[in-house]
Design a protein around this motif. Sequence first.
Motif, mmCIF file in Angstrom:
data_model
loop_
_atom_site.group_PDB
_atom_site.id
_atom_site.type_symbol
_atom_site.label_atom_id
_atom_site.label_comp_id
_atom_site.label_asym_id
_atom_site.label_seq_id
_atom_site.Cartn_x
_atom_site.Cartn_y
_atom_site.Cartn_z
ATOM 1 N N ARG B 8 0.838 -1.219 0.000
ATOM 2 C CA ARG B 8 0.000 0.000 0.000
ATOM 3 C C ARG B 8 0.863 1.255 0.000
ATOM 4 O O ARG B 8 0.560 2.240 -0.683
ATOM 5 N N SER B 9 1.931 1.226 0.791
ATOM 6 C CA SER B 9 2.820 2.395 0.849
ATOM 7 C C SER B 9 3.440 2.658 -0.514
ATOM 8 O O SER B 9 3.553 3.812 -0.938
ATOM 9 N N THR B 10 3.836 1.580 -1.212
ATOM 10 C CA THR B 10 4.419 1.728 -2.554
ATOM 11 C C THR B 10 3.413 2.382 -3.489
ATOM 12 O O THR B 10 3.753 3.282 -4.265
ATOM 13 N N LEU B 11 2.173 1.924 -3.375
ATOM 14 C CA LEU B 11 1.114 2.472 -4.231
ATOM 15 C C LEU B 11 0.889 3.958 -3.947
ATOM 16 O O LEU B 11 0.775 4.765 -4.888
ATOM 17 N N VAL B 12 0.874 4.301 -2.681
ATOM 18 C CA VAL B 12 0.635 5.696 -2.303
ATOM 19 C C VAL B 12 1.789 6.575 -2.790
ATOM 20 O O VAL B 12 1.572 7.640 -3.374
ATOM 21 N N VAL B 13 3.012 6.128 -2.568
ATOM 22 C CA VAL B 13 4.178 6.919 -3.009
ATOM 23 C C VAL B 13 4.163 7.077 -4.525
ATOM 24 O O VAL B 13 4.385 8.176 -5.042
ATOM 25 N N ALA B 14 3.857 6.004 -5.238
ATOM 26 C CA ALA B 14 3.821 6.069 -6.707
ATOM 27 C C ALA B 14 2.726 7.022 -7.179
ATOM 28 O O ALA B 14 2.941 7.823 -8.100
ATOM 29 N N ALA B 15 1.563 6.936 -6.552
ATOM 30 C CA ALA B 15 0.449 7.802 -6.966
ATOM 31 C C ALA B 15 0.782 9.277 -6.727
ATOM 32 O O ALA B 15 0.556 10.125 -7.600
ATOM 33 N N VAL B 16 1.348 9.562 -5.576
ATOM 34 C CA VAL B 16 1.704 10.965 -5.275
ATOM 35 C C VAL B 16 2.808 11.434 -6.222
ATOM 36 O O VAL B 16 2.803 12.577 -6.681
ATOM 37 N N LEU B 17 3.745 10.543 -6.549
ATOM 38 C CA LEU B 17 4.827 10.907 -7.476
ATOM 39 C C LEU B 17 4.263 11.282 -8.841
ATOM 40 O O LEU B 17 4.672 12.272 -9.461
ATOM 41 N N VAL B 18 3.303 10.495 -9.325
ATOM 42 C CA VAL B 18 2.705 10.779 -10.630
ATOM 43 C C VAL B 18 1.977 12.128 -10.596
ATOM 44 O O VAL B 18 2.146 12.958 -11.498
ATOM 45 N N VAL B 19 1.191 12.345 -9.559
ATOM 46 C CA VAL B 19 0.471 13.624 -9.440
ATOM 47 C C VAL B 19 1.463 14.791 -9.366
ATOM 48 O O VAL B 19 1.279 15.835 -9.993
ATOM 49 N N GLN B 20 2.545 14.583 -8.624
ATOM 50 C CA GLN B 20 3.541 15.647 -8.466
ATOM 51 C C GLN B 20 4.144 16.043 -9.808
ATOM 52 O O GLN B 20 4.172 17.226 -10.159
ATOM 53 N N HIS B 21 4.594 15.053 -10.581
ATOM 54 C CA HIS B 21 5.350 15.360 -11.794
ATOM 55 C C HIS B 21 4.473 15.627 -13.007
ATOM 56 O O HIS B 21 4.970 16.094 -14.027
ATOM 57 N N THR B 22 3.192 15.343 -12.935
ATOM 58 C CA THR B 22 2.331 15.642 -14.073
ATOM 59 C C THR B 22 1.475 16.883 -13.841
ATOM 60 O O THR B 22 1.179 17.608 -14.781
ATOM 61 N N LEU B 23 1.075 17.110 -12.603
ATOM 62 C CA LEU B 23 0.182 18.240 -12.308
ATOM 63 C C LEU B 23 0.880 19.346 -11.518
ATOM 64 O O LEU B 23 0.926 20.494 -11.940
ATOM 65 N N LEU B 24 1.393 18.976 -10.375
ATOM 66 C CA LEU B 24 1.862 20.010 -9.435
ATOM 67 C C LEU B 24 3.109 20.733 -9.919
ATOM 68 O O LEU B 24 3.278 21.921 -9.631
ATOM 69 N N ASP B 25 4.014 20.045 -10.642
ATOM 70 C CA ASP B 25 5.222 20.715 -11.137
ATOM 71 C C ASP B 25 4.890 21.854 -12.082
ATOM 72 O O ASP B 25 5.681 22.775 -12.256
#
Lengths: 281, 175
Positions: B8-25
Amino acid sequence: MARRFRRSRRARRGVTIALLILASISIITLDYRGQAHGAISWAKRSAHDAFAPVQRAVDAVVRPVGSFLSGAVHARDLETQNAKLRRELDQLQRRSLASQSTENEVRAITQLDHLPWASGMATVKAQVTALGPSNFAATVQLDKGSTAGVAVGMPVVGGAGLVGQVTEVWAAGCTVRLVTDVGSAVGVRFGPAGDLALVQGTGLGKPLDVNLIAPGTALHRGEVLTTSGLQRAQYPPGIPVATISTFSSQPSATQEAVVGLPTADLIQLQYVDVLQWLPSP
Amino acid sequence: MRTTDVARSTLVVAAVLVVQHTLLDAVRLGGAHPDAMILLPVAAGYAAGPERGAVFGFVAGLVTDLFLPTPYGLSALVGCLLGYGTGLATRGLVRTSWWLPPVVAAAATAAGMVGYAILGAVLGQPGMLRAYLAPAIAVEAPAAALLAIPVVRMVAWALPEPSPGHGAAVGGRLR
């Protein structure tokens, strides 16, 4: 019993934290001193290569939404900008027709004089895909990487001058540190005597510091600073880097206080050329 | 940590990473953008206690550093300290107020940015303190407050078992 349990839990927690801190410091040290740099670079390249398709796929879905929202928020700005661009396009088209003969002349001069800035250096055309992911570095990412012939250390130019230098490369992209980054330092020449100076970045979107100019040196606003290309320089010679914006001299100062503006438009960067030139080792 | 926690932690980190580099950046104000990755250790410390917060922060930091040009390991060190510090500071809090996670997130993120810049300056990058810190805090702290509730929920789902004693004071809707 409960007290002993709490004490042992606290001790275990302390050991865990200490180990994590030690591991972090070890990793930082190994990377900093270069001993694990190869492995870390490989890990970073692999991460970028693995993540790039995911990023592109999500981007394809999300970008229209983001653009719509951004357009809705900035509608008036966009209209103003659109009108301005149309006027500029008309002017450029008129100038283009008038300058074709001038362009032919410039081409001929370049071939005759072998100007370093316009010499036949191999280049890789690239598009800026994103601003850098860190809030502590002024970088951009391009859509060309090692498969297109880009390598770490290659200069990047665009518009009217130097944009920066490639610092990381993976198969389908690279990271470019801009000249405005605080870690950027470019050796430059200026003036008829070819005086030397050092252009250093002060942050994204900020002017450049021009250092090592002796007090009393003749300067004027708008003077172009070009890369010096001295032995073991990071850039080939003759690339415009900045123009002098302001300068002043304080009594007993060891150098002139000079501020420059990048010649390349780093705010609206879209297409760049990566020069396939590497600094000597 | 159990295997399901790791997955679950891997999934959460991966999901936040995707959101970070596609939207938030791409969201830029004054040259800085929101950073959800530094919110992860804060959320982990808040939701799961100091020890698991530190471990989660360390691993999330290592993943974050793969995509940053700054020294490798720096985010791991800051994440570890941030997760531990947040877990310690919020251990005895009664969590019935909805505004608690945003306030904790904003304060911890600001502290994390200061720590990051100081450590970066120690490692030979003084520009991190001089040129980049102020805009980073000005943007990241409010953004962390906005993103705190969903990120804390995600991390609480990934790390569902608080340590004994940590959860004794937990109440209300959010952990």
